[in-house]
Design a protein around this motif. Structure first.
Motif, PDB file in Angstrom:
ATOM      1  N   LYS A 155       0.462  -1.402  -0.008  1.00 39.58           N
ATOM      2  CA  LYS A 155      -0.319   0.018   0.122  1.00 39.58           C
ATOM      3  C   LYS A 155       0.664   1.242   0.163  1.00 39.58           C
ATOM      4  O   LYS A 155       1.975   1.323   0.399  1.00 39.58           O
ATOM      5  N   PHE A 156       0.224   2.159  -1.306  1.00 39.46           N
ATOM      6  CA  PHE A 156       1.086   3.194  -0.625  1.00 39.46           C
ATOM      7  C   PHE A 156       0.319   4.677  -0.570  1.00 39.46           C
ATOM      8  O   PHE A 156      -1.331   4.777  -1.719  1.00 39.46           O
ATOM      9  N   LEU A 157       0.703   5.607  -0.276  1.00 43.22           N
ATOM     10  CA  LEU A 157       0.455   7.043  -0.510  1.00 43.22           C
ATOM     11  C   LEU A 157       0.450   7.636  -2.417  1.00 43.22           C
ATOM     12  O   LEU A 157       1.161   7.200  -2.884  1.00 43.22           O
ATOM     13  N   VAL A 158      -0.630   8.284  -1.983  1.00 40.30           N
ATOM     14  CA  VAL A 158      -0.751   8.979  -4.215  1.00 40.30           C
ATOM     15  C   VAL A 158      -0.216  10.177  -3.927  1.00 40.30           C
ATOM     16  O   VAL A 158      -1.107  10.537  -3.177  1.00 40.30           O
ATOM     17  N   ARG A 159       0.425  10.236  -4.904  1.00 43.06           N
ATOM     18  CA  ARG A 159       1.120  11.731  -4.747  1.00 43.06           C
ATOM     19  C   ARG A 159       0.497  12.485  -6.242  1.00 43.06           C
ATOM     20  O   ARG A 159       0.747  13.861  -5.902  1.00 43.06           O
ATOM     21  N   ASN A 160      -0.031  12.325  -6.822  1.00 37.50           N
ATOM     22  CA  ASN A 160      -0.984  13.547  -7.572  1.00 37.50           C
ATOM     23  C   ASN A 160      -1.974  12.376  -8.308  1.00 37.50           C
ATOM     24  O   ASN A 160      -2.460  11.706  -7.982  1.00 37.50           O
ATOM     25  N   ASP A 161      -3.213  13.307  -9.096  1.00 40.90           N
ATOM     26  CA  ASP A 161      -3.853  13.054 -10.174  1.00 40.90           C
ATOM     27  C   ASP A 161      -3.683  12.823 -11.270  1.00 40.90           C
ATOM     28  O   ASP A 161      -4.189  11.606 -11.875  1.00 40.90           O
ATOM     29  N   SER A 162      -2.399  11.936 -11.619  1.00 38.95           N
ATOM     30  CA  SER A 162      -2.191  11.081 -12.693  1.00 38.95           C
ATOM     31  C   SER A 162      -2.512  10.294 -13.424  1.00 38.95           C
ATOM     32  O   SER A 162      -2.329   9.326 -14.808  1.00 38.95           O
ATOM     33  N   TRP A 163      -2.455   9.114 -11.601  1.00 35.60           N
ATOM     34  CA  TRP A 163      -3.905   7.820 -12.197  1.00 35.60           C
ATOM     35  C   TRP A 163      -4.472   7.891 -12.851  1.00 35.60           C
ATOM     36  O   TRP A 163      -5.396   7.119 -13.745  1.00 35.60           O
ATOM     37  N   ARG A 164      -5.608   8.823 -12.715  1.00 33.79           N
ATOM     38  CA  ARG A 164      -7.249   9.059 -13.470  1.00 33.79           C
ATOM     39  C   ARG A 164      -7.230   8.994 -14.869  1.00 33.79           C
ATOM     40  O   ARG A 164      -8.403   8.227 -15.969  1.00 33.79           O
ATOM     41  N   ASP A 165      -5.097   9.017 -15.660  1.00 29.19           N
ATOM     42  CA  ASP A 165      -5.774   8.726 -17.309  1.00 29.19           C
ATOM     43  C   ASP A 165      -5.906   6.839 -17.853  1.00 29.19           C
ATOM     44  O   ASP A 165      -6.419   7.356 -18.356  1.00 29.19           O
ATOM     45  N   CYS A 166      -5.862   6.542 -16.774  1.00 27.62           N
ATOM     46  CA  CYS A 166      -5.487   4.858 -17.110  1.00 27.62           C
ATOM     47  C   CYS A 166      -6.741   4.450 -15.416  1.00 27.62           C
ATOM     48  O   CYS A 166      -6.887   3.245 -16.128  1.00 27.62           O
TER      49      CYS A 166
END
Length: 161
Positions: A9-20
């Protein structure tokens, strides 16, 4: 059905994951016991539900049993939570052939976004996306169960640090 759960499990740094990201699912979940093992009820999009029992084993592995249950029973069980109900939206995100679950929390933990990946074994080394922040595997502050039992205060570093 029994399975072995091994995840990081990881914290998420930014919203760039939303592209996928795939189709989101709104989850409400609560824990029904306070001992070292867990019994969790989860309502998914208000249309399906499951009951999950987890037993801690050695290392990162947990024995997990999960069963579909009727939605109305899940709603009743949510009222018996030990602590409060966790609210989050889950997205499945494909990265280099592997599926990550990204949870965007609402309610008491609004602003917290966590990503987790299920692994085949503890020595599995998935490619880590650039949008991941600090790893929090094993940090109880970021376990859904601990957050459900907490006094509704976001974990430290909830902004993705």
């Amino acid at each position: 059905m029994k399975a072995i759960e091994i995840e990081r499990k990881f914290l998420v740094r930014n919203d760039s994951w939303r592209d996928c990201a795939g189709i989101p699912h709104v989850l409400q979940q609560a824990y029904l016991s306070r001992d070292e093992n867990s019994v969790r009820v989860r309502l998914i999009d208000g249309r399906s539900a499951c009951l999950t029992i987890k037993f801690r084993t050695a290392g990162l592995a947990k024995d997990e049993y999960e069963y579909e249950i009727p939605v109305e029973e899940a709603r009743d069980l949510l009222r018996h939570a030990t602590g409060h109900v966790i609210e989050k939206t889950r997205y499945r995100v494909l990265h280099e052939g592997r599926n990550w679950d990204v949870d965007v929390f609402a309610g008491a933990y609004e602003g917290l976004t966590l990503a987790e990946i299920e692994m085949a074994g503890e020595d599995d080394l998935p490619a880590l996306p650039q949008w991941l922040g600090r790893e929090v595997t094993g940090n109880k502050r970021y376990s859904n169960r601990a957050m459900a039992e907490a006094s509704r205060q976001p974990p430290l570093g909830a902004c993705g640090g």
